[in-house]
Scaffold this motif. Structure first.
Motif, PDB file in Angstrom:
ATOM      1  N   MET A 146       0.849  -1.177   0.000  1.00  0.00           N
ATOM      2  CA  MET A 146       0.000   0.000   0.000  1.00  0.00           C
ATOM      3  C   MET A 146       0.895   1.240   0.000  1.00  0.00           C
ATOM      4  SD  MET A 146      -3.071   1.259   2.557  1.00  0.00           S
ATOM      5  CE  MET A 146      -2.085   1.464   4.026  1.00  0.00           C
ATOM      6  N   PRO A 147       1.136   1.814  -1.190  1.00  0.00           N
ATOM      7  CA  PRO A 147       1.873   3.079  -1.201  1.00  0.00           C
ATOM      8  C   PRO A 147       1.143   4.095  -0.327  1.00  0.00           C
ATOM      9  CG  PRO A 147       1.684   2.182  -3.412  1.00  0.00           C
ATOM     10  CD  PRO A 147       0.787   1.362  -2.530  1.00  0.00           C
ATOM     11  N   MET A 148       1.914   4.871   0.396  1.00  0.00           N
ATOM     12  CA  MET A 148       1.318   5.784   1.374  1.00  0.00           C
ATOM     13  C   MET A 148       1.689   7.225   1.079  1.00  0.00           C
ATOM     14  SD  MET A 148       1.706   3.534   4.821  1.00  0.00           S
ATOM     15  CE  MET A 148       0.573   4.572   5.715  1.00  0.00           C
ATOM     16  N   GLY A 149       0.834   8.130   1.562  1.00  0.00           N
ATOM     17  CA  GLY A 149       1.134   9.543   1.503  1.00  0.00           C
ATOM     18  C   GLY A 149       0.725  10.253   0.232  1.00  0.00           C
ATOM     19  N   PHE A 150      -0.174   9.649  -0.567  1.00  0.00           N
ATOM     20  CA  PHE A 150      -0.646  10.334  -1.766  1.00  0.00           C
ATOM     21  C   PHE A 150      -1.311  11.639  -1.341  1.00  0.00           C
ATOM     22  CE2 PHE A 150      -3.631  11.359  -5.099  1.00  0.00           C
ATOM     23  CZ  PHE A 150      -2.917  11.086  -6.244  1.00  0.00           C
ATOM     24  N   PRO A 151      -1.110  12.718  -1.992  1.00  0.00           N
ATOM     25  CA  PRO A 151      -0.450  12.979  -3.270  1.00  0.00           C
ATOM     26  C   PRO A 151       0.981  13.489  -3.142  1.00  0.00           C
ATOM     27  CG  PRO A 151      -1.748  14.886  -2.713  1.00  0.00           C
ATOM     28  CD  PRO A 151      -1.926  13.889  -1.588  1.00  0.00           C
ATOM     29  N   GLY A 152       1.621  13.283  -2.008  1.00  0.00           N
ATOM     30  CA  GLY A 152       2.978  13.789  -1.820  1.00  0.00           C
ATOM     31  C   GLY A 152       2.966  14.973  -0.869  1.00  0.00           C
ATOM     32  N   GLY A 153       4.025  15.750  -0.932  1.00  0.00           N
ATOM     33  CA  GLY A 153       4.145  16.911  -0.068  1.00  0.00           C
ATOM     34  C   GLY A 153       4.702  16.598   1.299  1.00  0.00           C
ATOM     35  N   VAL A 211      -4.248   7.718   0.978  1.00  0.00           N
ATOM     36  CA  VAL A 211      -4.252   9.163   0.774  1.00  0.00           C
ATOM     37  C   VAL A 211      -4.103   9.793   2.150  1.00  0.00           C
ATOM     38  CG1 VAL A 211      -5.563  11.159  -0.032  1.00  0.00           C
ATOM     39  CG2 VAL A 211      -5.684   8.995  -1.296  1.00  0.00           C
ATOM     40  N   GLY A 212      -3.051  10.577   2.308  1.00  0.00           N
ATOM     41  CA  GLY A 212      -2.745  11.163   3.600  1.00  0.00           C
ATOM     42  C   GLY A 212      -3.508  12.444   3.877  1.00  0.00           C
ATOM     43  N   ASN A 213      -3.153  13.061   4.978  1.00  0.00           N
ATOM     44  CA  ASN A 213      -3.821  14.281   5.436  1.00  0.00           C
ATOM     45  C   ASN A 213      -3.075  15.539   5.013  1.00  0.00           C
ATOM     46  OD1 ASN A 213      -5.869  12.814   6.680  1.00  0.00           O
ATOM     47  ND2 ASN A 213      -4.621  12.501   8.489  1.00  0.00           N
ATOM     48  N   THR A 214      -2.334  15.432   3.935  1.00  0.00           N
ATOM     49  CA  THR A 214      -1.590  16.557   3.402  1.00  0.00           C
ATOM     50  C   THR A 214      -2.536  17.685   3.008  1.00  0.00           C
ATOM     51  OG1 THR A 214       0.044  15.021   2.510  1.00  0.00           O
ATOM     52  CG2 THR A 214       0.006  17.223   1.553  1.00  0.00           C
ATOM     53  N   LEU A 215      -2.154  18.907   3.338  1.00  0.00           N
ATOM     54  CA  LEU A 215      -2.908  20.057   2.862  1.00  0.00           C
ATOM     55  C   LEU A 215      -2.555  20.273   1.390  1.00  0.00           C
ATOM     56  CD1 LEU A 215      -2.452  22.420   5.927  1.00  0.00           C
ATOM     57  CD2 LEU A 215      -4.375  20.903   5.405  1.00  0.00           C
ATOM     58  N   VAL A 216      -3.535  20.601   0.576  1.00  0.00           N
ATOM     59  CA  VAL A 216      -3.333  20.648  -0.874  1.00  0.00           C
ATOM     60  C   VAL A 216      -3.780  21.989  -1.477  1.00  0.00           C
ATOM     61  CG1 VAL A 216      -3.325  18.166  -1.287  1.00  0.00           C
ATOM     62  CG2 VAL A 216      -5.497  19.352  -1.142  1.00  0.00           C
ATOM     63  N   PRO A 217      -3.141  23.095  -1.067  1.00  0.00           N
ATOM     64  CA  PRO A 217      -3.585  24.402  -1.566  1.00  0.00           C
ATOM     65  C   PRO A 217      -3.426  24.579  -3.071  1.00  0.00           C
ATOM     66  CG  PRO A 217      -1.515  24.614  -0.378  1.00  0.00           C
ATOM     67  CD  PRO A 217      -2.005  23.208  -0.168  1.00  0.00           C
ATOM     68  N   THR A 218      -2.518  23.837  -3.702  1.00  0.00           N
ATOM     69  CA  THR A 218      -2.358  23.967  -5.151  1.00  0.00           C
ATOM     70  C   THR A 218      -3.432  23.191  -5.915  1.00  0.00           C
ATOM     71  OG1 THR A 218      -0.798  22.112  -5.256  1.00  0.00           O
ATOM     72  CG2 THR A 218       0.137  24.315  -4.962  1.00  0.00           C
ATOM     73  N   ASP A 227     -11.013  13.487  -8.346  1.00  0.00           N
ATOM     74  CA  ASP A 227     -10.475  14.133  -9.542  1.00  0.00           C
ATOM     75  C   ASP A 227      -9.054  13.676  -9.859  1.00  0.00           C
ATOM     76  OD1 ASP A 227     -12.902  15.478  -9.556  1.00  0.00           O
ATOM     77  OD2 ASP A 227     -12.066  17.372  -8.817  1.00  0.00           O
ATOM     78  N   LEU A 228      -8.142  13.857  -8.933  1.00  0.00           N
ATOM     79  CA  LEU A 228      -6.736  13.564  -9.210  1.00  0.00           C
ATOM     80  C   LEU A 228      -6.442  12.064  -9.252  1.00  0.00           C
ATOM     81  CD1 LEU A 228      -3.892  14.668  -9.698  1.00  0.00           C
ATOM     82  CD2 LEU A 228      -3.593  14.768  -7.214  1.00  0.00           C
ATOM     83  N   LEU A 229      -6.787  11.353  -8.191  1.00  0.00           N
ATOM     84  CA  LEU A 229      -6.408   9.933  -8.116  1.00  0.00           C
ATOM     85  C   LEU A 229      -7.260   9.061  -9.030  1.00  0.00           C
ATOM     86  CD1 LEU A 229      -4.585   7.793  -6.915  1.00  0.00           C
ATOM     87  CD2 LEU A 229      -6.033   7.766  -4.880  1.00  0.00           C
ATOM     88  N   ARG A 230      -8.553   9.204  -8.966  1.00  0.00           N
ATOM     89  CA  ARG A 230      -9.423   8.350  -9.792  1.00  0.00           C
ATOM     90  C   ARG A 230      -9.426   8.781 -11.262  1.00  0.00           C
ATOM     91  NH1 ARG A 230     -10.317   3.879  -7.006  1.00  0.00           N
ATOM     92  NH2 ARG A 230     -11.706   4.053  -5.242  1.00  0.00           N
ATOM     93  N   ARG A 231      -9.824  10.025 -11.507  1.00  0.00           N
ATOM     94  CA  ARG A 231     -10.012  10.462 -12.901  1.00  0.00           C
ATOM     95  C   ARG A 231      -8.681  10.704 -13.619  1.00  0.00           C
ATOM     96  NH1 ARG A 231     -12.244  15.965 -13.019  1.00  0.00           N
ATOM     97  NH2 ARG A 231     -10.041  16.478 -13.134  1.00  0.00           N
ATOM     98  N   ASP A 232      -7.841  11.573 -13.070  1.00  0.00           N
ATOM     99  CA  ASP A 232      -6.628  11.967 -13.784  1.00  0.00           C
ATOM    100  C   ASP A 232      -5.583  10.858 -13.838  1.00  0.00           C
ATOM    101  OD1 ASP A 232      -7.948  14.391 -13.950  1.00  0.00           O
ATOM    102  OD2 ASP A 232      -6.611  15.435 -12.549  1.00  0.00           O
ATOM    103  N   MET A 233      -5.422  10.105 -12.740  1.00  0.00           N
ATOM    104  CA  MET A 233      -4.400   9.062 -12.708  1.00  0.00           C
ATOM    105  C   MET A 233      -4.946   7.683 -13.053  1.00  0.00           C
ATOM    106  SD  MET A 233      -1.923  10.321  -9.659  1.00  0.00           S
ATOM    107  CE  MET A 233      -0.603   9.252 -10.230  1.00  0.00           C
ATOM    108  N   GLY A 234      -6.264   7.556 -13.165  1.00  0.00           N
ATOM    109  CA  GLY A 234      -6.866   6.290 -13.574  1.00  0.00           C
ATOM    110  C   GLY A 234      -6.793   5.186 -12.542  1.00  0.00           C
TER     111      GLY A 234
END
Length: 178
Positions: free
Chosen positions: A29-36, A76-83, A100-107
């Motif tokens: 289980m990769p962790m920390g999506f989407p980074g940051g 998917v972590g609790n990273t704040l995602v202002p961008t 949007d990002l994980l399901r749609r954009d990244m498939g």
């Protein structure tokens, strides 16, 4: 975070680790999506500061490699995602990240595990049971908790009540279960 700050290296090393785990019958289980994660103050939340148009070649690179490598579950972590969603909730509770990002954009069509729901990054904004229901409503399939105490049980009761009241779709829960 544990493999360093070079996205290309993290993608390559993560791919090797995941493939070896899969050979042993272990689902990684990769962790920390989407980074940051490297943008974290000592007591504060991680903050994704990478501009949206640069994400593909930086923060998202290791996760894209994991998806190509057959990852079936992603935390998917609790990273704040202002961008991605200015002023919005942490990634684990965000439509912009989960749907949007994980399901749609990244498939990604595997299991999305959001949280931990009982971390200060979430509980500083809302009750953990409310957050758990919000994560499910916004596209999470599974919830991550730091503790095995009463908070997850209270969240289950809250979610059952939300479904019974019609505030949370039973169909959405069933899709996640499947």
């Amino acid at each position: 975070n544990c493999l360093g700050g070079n996205p290309a290296f993290v993608a390559e090393a993560g791919d090797v680790i995941c493939r070896e785990l899969q050979k042993q019958g272990v689902t990684p289980m990769p962790m920390g999506f989407p980074g940051g994660g490297l943008n974290r103050s000592e007591r504060g939340a991680a903050v994704l500061t990478t501009p949206r148009d640069a994400l593909k070649d930086s923060d998202l690179l290791p996760f894209a490699a994991a998806i190509r490598g057959g990852a079936r579950i992603m935390q998917v972590g609790n990273t704040l995602v202002p961008t991605l969603a200015s002023g919005g909730p942490p990634a684990s509770l965000s439509d912009a990240v989960l749907r949007d990002l994980l399901r749609r954009d990244m498939g990604f069509d595997g299991i999305i595990a959001s949280g931990p729901m009982d971390s200060e990054d979430v509980t500083g904004l809302m009750d953990s049971a409310t957050a758990a229901a919000a994560a499910l409503e916004r596209g999470a399939d599974m919830l991550v908790w730091r503790s095995a105490a009463s908070q997850p049980i209270r969240a289950v009761e809250f979610i059952c009540g939300a479904v019974a009241r019609g505030d949370l779709s039973e169909d959405a829960i069933n899709v996640s279960v499947r």
